[in-house]
Design an enzyme around this catalytic site. Structure first.
Site, PDB file in Angstrom:
ATOM      1  N   GLU A 289      -0.968  -5.191   8.544  1.00  0.00           N
ATOM      2  CA  GLU A 289      -0.209  -4.498   9.596  1.00  0.00           C
ATOM      3  C   GLU A 289      -0.850  -4.939  10.904  1.00  0.00           C
ATOM      4  OE1 GLU A 289       0.453  -0.346   8.927  1.00  0.00           O
ATOM      5  OE2 GLU A 289       1.252  -0.702   6.927  1.00  0.00           O
TER       6      GLU A 289
ATOM      7  N   ASP B 292       0.833  -1.206   0.000  1.00  0.00           N
ATOM      8  CA  ASP B 292       0.000   0.000   0.000  1.00  0.00           C
ATOM      9  C   ASP B 292       0.866   1.254   0.000  1.00  0.00           C
ATOM     10  OD1 ASP B 292       0.873  -0.074   2.588  1.00  0.00           O
ATOM     11  OD2 ASP B 292      -1.086   0.214   3.520  1.00  0.00           O
ATOM     12  N   SER B 293       2.201   1.059  -0.005  1.00  0.00           N
ATOM     13  CA  SER B 293       3.111   2.182  -0.252  1.00  0.00           C
ATOM     14  C   SER B 293       2.772   2.834  -1.599  1.00  0.00           C
ATOM     15  CB  SER B 293       4.579   1.721  -0.243  1.00  0.00           C
ATOM     16  OG  SER B 293       4.751   0.601  -1.085  1.00  0.00           O
TER      17      SER B 293
ATOM     18  N   ASP C 215      -1.081  -6.090   0.044  1.00  0.00           N
ATOM     19  CA  ASP C 215      -1.450  -5.462   1.317  1.00  0.00           C
ATOM     20  C   ASP C 215      -2.946  -5.305   1.462  1.00  0.00           C
ATOM     21  OD1 ASP C 215       0.549  -4.779   3.145  1.00  0.00           O
ATOM     22  OD2 ASP C 215       1.242  -3.094   1.918  1.00  0.00           O
TER      23      ASP C 215
ATOM     24  N   LYS D 237      -1.092  -9.374   3.285  1.00  0.00           N
ATOM     25  CA  LYS D 237      -0.286  -8.832   4.405  1.00  0.00           C
ATOM     26  C   LYS D 237      -1.156  -7.880   5.209  1.00  0.00           C
ATOM     27  CE  LYS D 237       3.365  -5.883   3.655  1.00  0.00           C
ATOM     28  NZ  LYS D 237       2.996  -4.620   4.348  1.00  0.00           N
TER      29      LYS D 237
ATOM     30  N   GLU E 168       9.393  -4.208   9.890  1.00  0.00           N
ATOM     31  CA  GLU E 168       9.815  -2.934   9.276  1.00  0.00           C
ATOM     32  C   GLU E 168      10.449  -2.043  10.342  1.00  0.00           C
ATOM     33  OE1 GLU E 168       6.890  -0.951   6.853  1.00  0.00           O
ATOM     34  OE2 GLU E 168       8.169   0.814   6.585  1.00  0.00           O
TER      35      GLU E 168
HETATM   36  O1  KIV Z   1       3.586  -1.068   1.522  1.00  0.00           O
HETATM   37  C1  KIV Z   1       4.757  -1.454   1.428  1.00  0.00           C
HETATM   38  O2  KIV Z   1       5.442  -1.265   0.420  1.00  0.00           O
HETATM   39  C2  KIV Z   1       5.337  -2.154   2.574  1.00  0.00           C
HETATM   40  C3  KIV Z   1       6.817  -2.311   2.586  1.00  0.00           C
HETATM   41  C4  KIV Z   1       7.472  -1.028   2.884  1.00  0.00           C
HETATM   42  C5  KIV Z   1       7.253  -3.409   3.472  1.00  0.00           C
HETATM   43  O3  KIV Z   1       4.635  -2.546   3.459  1.00  0.00           O
END
Ligand code: KIV
Length: 260
Positions: A116, A46-47, A85, A114, A183
């Protein structure tokens, strides 16, 4: 056709002491180059809210956004394990989490989702796992909670927080997490977590003593406004984007990246 790596093989790599690699990708072309260059796993992170959409945080990213980018990545890299994510507030309660995980897997072709996390999500992870959803529990710095954290600084620097992260990792493995991502935590803590769980631990800004590394692809291509100190511009030492990705892969596998 190449045989896709599965999460079982990633777990095997941990048992064999063989490092593996992950890079973020958000579109078909970079995903295709990751696959060509031998990246083991792609993270549709989600970056993308920050590096693709230009937001200040990852908070505005929606499940629709994740599905859109995951579909593009799946077209570009059909033979690579794809982790996607769950964005902010998409897994706040169990039925919502299951519906959104189903979308990421059925529409977005994710092989792993994934979250958090923290130990409070143990029951949710068990529920997802029972329903056949492979889960990566993301601990340490959790950018979706930036408005509570107040900064993107390292987590687990004091004993109490380090113990909590270690205990959360063990609890979430027990709950059914298939992978852990750490992280921005001290290298000593990442090493302790990696030794304490049997599932693979992927690190970013977590030192070298983990089972795998992940970076944001734009950071290794020197295309970010700000490159974090734990990342490296591999394109500076290569003559193409594919070459830079290959160099990242080799450097992680031969243990030269990260250097500390
Ligand atoms: O969203 C993302 O790219 C991440 C990485 C920084 C691990 O969670």
């Amino acid at each position: 056709m190449a045989h896709p790596i599965t999460i079982k093989q990633l777990q095997q790599k941990k048992q064999n002491g063989e490092k593996f690699t992950m890079l973020t990708a958000y579109d078909a072309t970079l995903a295709m180059l990751c696959e060509k260059a031998g990246v083991d796993t792609i993270l549709v992170g989600d970056s993308l809210g920050m590096v693709v959409q230009g937001h200040d945080t990852t908070v505005p990213v929606s499940v629709d956004d994740m599905v859109y980018h995951a579909q593009a990545v799946a077209r570009g890299a059909p033979n690579t394990v794809k982790m996607v994510d769950m964005p902010f507030m998409s897994f706040a309660y169990p039925t919502q989490a299951i519906d959104n995980a189903a979308r990421l897997m059925q529409e977005g072709h994710a092989e792993v989702i994934k979250l958090e996390s923290g130990a409070h999500q143990a029951d949710l992870i068990t529920e997802l796992s029972r329903n056949g959803v492979p889960v990566c529990a993301h601990l340490g710095l959790t950018p979706q909670t930036i408005h509570k954290l107040g900064s993107y600084g390292k987590r687990g620097k004091d004993d109490a927080e380090a113990t909590q992260i270690l205990n959360d990792a063990k609890r979430l493995e027990q709950a059914g997490a298939d992978l852990i991502l750490l992280e921005c935590v001290p290298a000593t803590l990442a090493k302790a977590v990696t030794a304490s769980v049997s599932v693979p631990v992927i690190g970013i800004g977590a030192g070298r003593d983990v089972d795998a590394q992940v970076l944001v692809i734009y950071d290794i291509l020197g295309a970010s406004d700000y490159i974090p100190s734990f990342a490296k511009n591999f394109l500076a030492e290569a003559d193409s984007i594919e070459g830079a990705i290959r160099l990242y892969v080799q450097s992680v596998k031969n243990g030269t990246f990260p250097s500390v």
